[in-house]
Design a protein around this motif. Structure first.
Motif, PDB file in Angstrom:
ATOM      1  N   GLY A   6      -2.901  49.084  25.119  1.00  0.00           N
ATOM      2  CA  GLY A   6      -2.388  50.350  25.667  1.00  0.00           C
ATOM      3  C   GLY A   6      -3.375  50.964  26.645  1.00  0.00           C
ATOM      4  O   GLY A   6      -3.414  52.182  26.862  1.00  0.00           O
ATOM      5  N   VAL A  11      -3.575  57.768  26.638  1.00  0.00           N
ATOM      6  CA  VAL A  11      -4.740  57.781  25.750  1.00  0.00           C
ATOM      7  C   VAL A  11      -5.679  56.630  26.105  1.00  0.00           C
ATOM      8  O   VAL A  11      -6.890  56.817  26.293  1.00  0.00           O
ATOM      9  CB  VAL A  11      -4.298  57.664  24.269  1.00  0.00           C
ATOM     10  CG1 VAL A  11      -5.511  57.608  23.357  1.00  0.00           C
ATOM     11  CG2 VAL A  11      -3.390  58.833  23.898  1.00  0.00           C
ATOM     12  N   LEU A 130       1.931  66.691  19.551  1.00  0.00           N
ATOM     13  CA  LEU A 130       2.503  66.677  20.904  1.00  0.00           C
ATOM     14  C   LEU A 130       1.420  66.500  21.980  1.00  0.00           C
ATOM     15  O   LEU A 130       0.427  67.223  21.969  1.00  0.00           O
ATOM     16  CB  LEU A 130       3.203  68.024  21.121  1.00  0.00           C
ATOM     17  CG  LEU A 130       3.962  68.192  22.426  1.00  0.00           C
ATOM     18  CD1 LEU A 130       5.301  67.480  22.333  1.00  0.00           C
ATOM     19  CD2 LEU A 130       4.180  69.686  22.699  1.00  0.00           C
TER      20      LEU A 130
HETATM   21  N1  LIG Z   1       3.902  61.856  23.644  1.00  0.00           N
HETATM   22  C1  LIG Z   1       3.667  62.489  22.513  1.00  0.00           C
HETATM   23  O1  LIG Z   1       3.798  63.721  22.405  1.00  0.00           O
HETATM   24  C2  LIG Z   1       3.185  61.687  21.330  1.00  0.00           C
HETATM   25  C3  LIG Z   1       2.781  62.346  20.157  1.00  0.00           C
HETATM   26  C4  LIG Z   1       2.328  61.579  19.073  1.00  0.00           C
HETATM   27  C5  LIG Z   1       2.289  60.197  19.162  1.00  0.00           C
HETATM   28  N2  LIG Z   1       2.706  59.600  20.322  1.00  0.00           N
HETATM   29  C6  LIG Z   1       2.695  58.132  20.396  1.00  0.00           C
HETATM   30  O2  LIG Z   1       1.742  57.715  21.354  1.00  0.00           O
HETATM   31  C7  LIG Z   1       2.233  56.533  21.999  1.00  0.00           C
HETATM   32  C8  LIG Z   1       2.202  56.740  23.517  1.00  0.00           C
HETATM   33  O3  LIG Z   1       0.843  56.757  23.932  1.00  0.00           O
HETATM   34  P1  LIG Z   1       0.468  56.910  25.471  1.00  0.00           P
HETATM   35  O4  LIG Z   1       1.151  58.145  25.980  1.00  0.00           O
HETATM   36  O5  LIG Z   1      -1.003  56.797  25.604  1.00  0.00           O
HETATM   37  O6  LIG Z   1       1.163  55.629  26.102  1.00  0.00           O
HETATM   38  P2  LIG Z   1       1.866  55.483  27.517  1.00  0.00           P
HETATM   39  O7  LIG Z   1       1.148  56.328  28.529  1.00  0.00           O
HETATM   40  O8  LIG Z   1       3.325  55.638  27.303  1.00  0.00           O
HETATM   41  O9  LIG Z   1       1.561  53.969  27.895  1.00  0.00           O
HETATM   42  C9  LIG Z   1       2.092  52.882  27.165  1.00  0.00           C
HETATM   43  C10 LIG Z   1       0.989  51.844  27.025  1.00  0.00           C
HETATM   44  O10 LIG Z   1       1.404  50.840  26.121  1.00  0.00           O
HETATM   45  C11 LIG Z   1       1.199  49.577  26.686  1.00  0.00           C
HETATM   46  N3  LIG Z   1       2.257  48.687  26.222  1.00  0.00           N
HETATM   47  C12 LIG Z   1       3.575  48.977  26.111  1.00  0.00           C
HETATM   48  N4  LIG Z   1       4.237  47.901  25.648  1.00  0.00           N
HETATM   49  C13 LIG Z   1       3.316  46.912  25.483  1.00  0.00           C
HETATM   50  C14 LIG Z   1       3.384  45.568  25.043  1.00  0.00           C
HETATM   51  N5  LIG Z   1       4.556  45.004  24.685  1.00  0.00           N
HETATM   52  N6  LIG Z   1       2.256  44.843  25.017  1.00  0.00           N
HETATM   53  C15 LIG Z   1       1.076  45.394  25.389  1.00  0.00           C
HETATM   54  N7  LIG Z   1       0.949  46.668  25.811  1.00  0.00           N
HETATM   55  C16 LIG Z   1       2.048  47.418  25.850  1.00  0.00           C
HETATM   56  C17 LIG Z   1       1.260  49.796  28.195  1.00  0.00           C
HETATM   57  O11 LIG Z   1       0.446  48.810  28.794  1.00  0.00           O
HETATM   58  P3  LIG Z   1       0.827  47.942  30.096  1.00  0.00           P
HETATM   59  O12 LIG Z   1       2.062  48.564  30.720  1.00  0.00           O
HETATM   60  O13 LIG Z   1      -0.384  48.042  30.978  1.00  0.00           O
HETATM   61  O14 LIG Z   1       1.054  46.572  29.580  1.00  0.00           O
HETATM   62  C18 LIG Z   1       0.626  51.195  28.326  1.00  0.00           C
HETATM   63  O15 LIG Z   1      -0.778  51.103  28.402  1.00  0.00           O
HETATM   64  C19 LIG Z   1       3.634  56.266  21.433  1.00  0.00           C
HETATM   65  O16 LIG Z   1       3.564  55.329  20.401  1.00  0.00           O
HETATM   66  C20 LIG Z   1       4.047  57.617  20.904  1.00  0.00           C
HETATM   67  O17 LIG Z   1       4.996  57.533  19.849  1.00  0.00           O
HETATM   68  C21 LIG Z   1       3.129  60.305  21.404  1.00  0.00           C
END
Ligand SMILES: NC(=O)c1ccc[n+]([C@@H]2O[C@H](COP(=O)([O-])OP(=O)(O)OC[C@H]3O[C@@H](n4cnc5c(N)ncnc54)[C@H](OP(=O)(O)O)[C@@H]3O)[C@@H](O)[C@H]2O)c1
Length: 278
Positions: A6, A11, A130
């Protein structure tokens, strides 16, 4: 060697930068190294958590890993990590796992936590609330006419800066405290109306929140989320109108400095909200 999955996310990208600044050896996994744009000194490798055959090479020599929660795909990663001699996993999870009704999102995170807990490695769970980063979704409407349209504008949450979530993950990777969970929020209880006001005050522009029916917001959410996730988020907002999400303080306890405020987050992302002049 620390592996960050990720690594291009909200993050993970901040985590990679902090680890590099701390002088750690970092490998970053991404599905598309060509567009990853990670800092010099990071070993960027191609890999996909849903394609197990891509994982053993990425895990070679890795003793600690930050794991992005791709639901249903973690078991293969964990098996490959055990095989590679990885000792500690820091899982990005969600505070929704602690809710009396975790809902669609919380259930998926609980399954990810269970998979990690069932592995032979030690682990830390980082459970943010959030993300402030979600509000980047307001950048386009604010650039357009300063108006954010949404539902339950007075619902009070405690959004957290993605850099502070990364700081907790850094701590969990560099000073592993096995079987520890960190529930992470921001330092202020703020409604959506408050946040739109802070964006305006911080950037010196006119902004306002316009309440629209739940069904309208749901339709917008369905552009990027499946129906149960959209319903869960709307239910969470609805509940936060009468029961504000509590403010926790682990960021300060763990990093020794205060959690970033919403105004600091807005200032950091000022360019995203600024109107472009052609
Ligand atoms: N948004 C909220 O308010 C919130 C609150 C609590 C928890 N969360 C959790 O936090 C997470 C989102 O975190 P974030 O915002 O940092 O992520 P993000 O910005 O949505 O980015 C997604 C990341 O996941 C990687 N990824 C996705 N599918 C993949 C796969 N199949 N294999 C390898 N890498 C993969 C992508 O990497 P590449 O594209 O470079 O491969 C990218 O780095 C979710 O699980 C969400 O449920 C979110």
């Amino acid at each position: 060697m620390i592996l960050v999955t990720g690594a291009t996310g909200n993050v993970g990208r901040n985590l990679v930068h902090e680890l590099v600044d701390a002088g750690e050896r970092v490998r970053a996994l991404t599905r598309d190294p060509a567009t990853a744009d990670l800092p010099d000194g990071v070993e960027t490798v191609a890999g996909d958590l849903t394609r197990p055959e891509t994982l053993p090479a990425a895990l070679q020599g890795v003793d600690r890993a930050f794991l992005f929660p791709v639901h249903g795909a973690l078991e293969a990663f964990l098996a490959a990590a055990e095989q590679a001699g990885t000792r500690h996993i820091v899982l990005l999870s969600s505070d929704s796992v602690t809710f009396p009704r975790p809902g669609w999102i919380g259930e998926r995170h609980l399954a990810c936590e269970q998979a990690v807990a069932d592995s032979a490695m030690s682990w830390t769970f980082v459970r943010p609330g959030l993300f402030m980063a979600n509000d980047l979704g307001w950048a386009a409407p604010i650039r357009r006419d300063g108006t954010v349209r949404g539902s339950y504008g007075d619902a009070a949450m405690a959004p957290v800066d993605e850099r502070d979530i990364a700081a907790i993950a850094v701590h969990a990777l560099l000073a592993p405290d096995p079987a520890k969970t960190y529930e992470v929020t921001g330092p202020q209880s703020l409604s959506q109306i408050d946040r739109v006001r802070v964006i305006g005050e911080t950037l010196g522009i006119a902004t306002r929140f316009e309440e629209v029916p739940r069904e309208d917001t749901r339709r917008q959410l369905l552009d990027r989320l499946p129906p149960p996730a959209a319903d869960f988020l709307l239910d969470q907002l609805s509940a936060a109108r009468s029961t504000p999400v509590p403010v926790l303080t682990p960021v300060e306890q763990i990093t020794g400095r205060p959690a970033r405020t919403y105004a600091e987050w807005v200032a950091h992302h000022a360019a995203s909200f600024a109107r472009r002049h052609d």
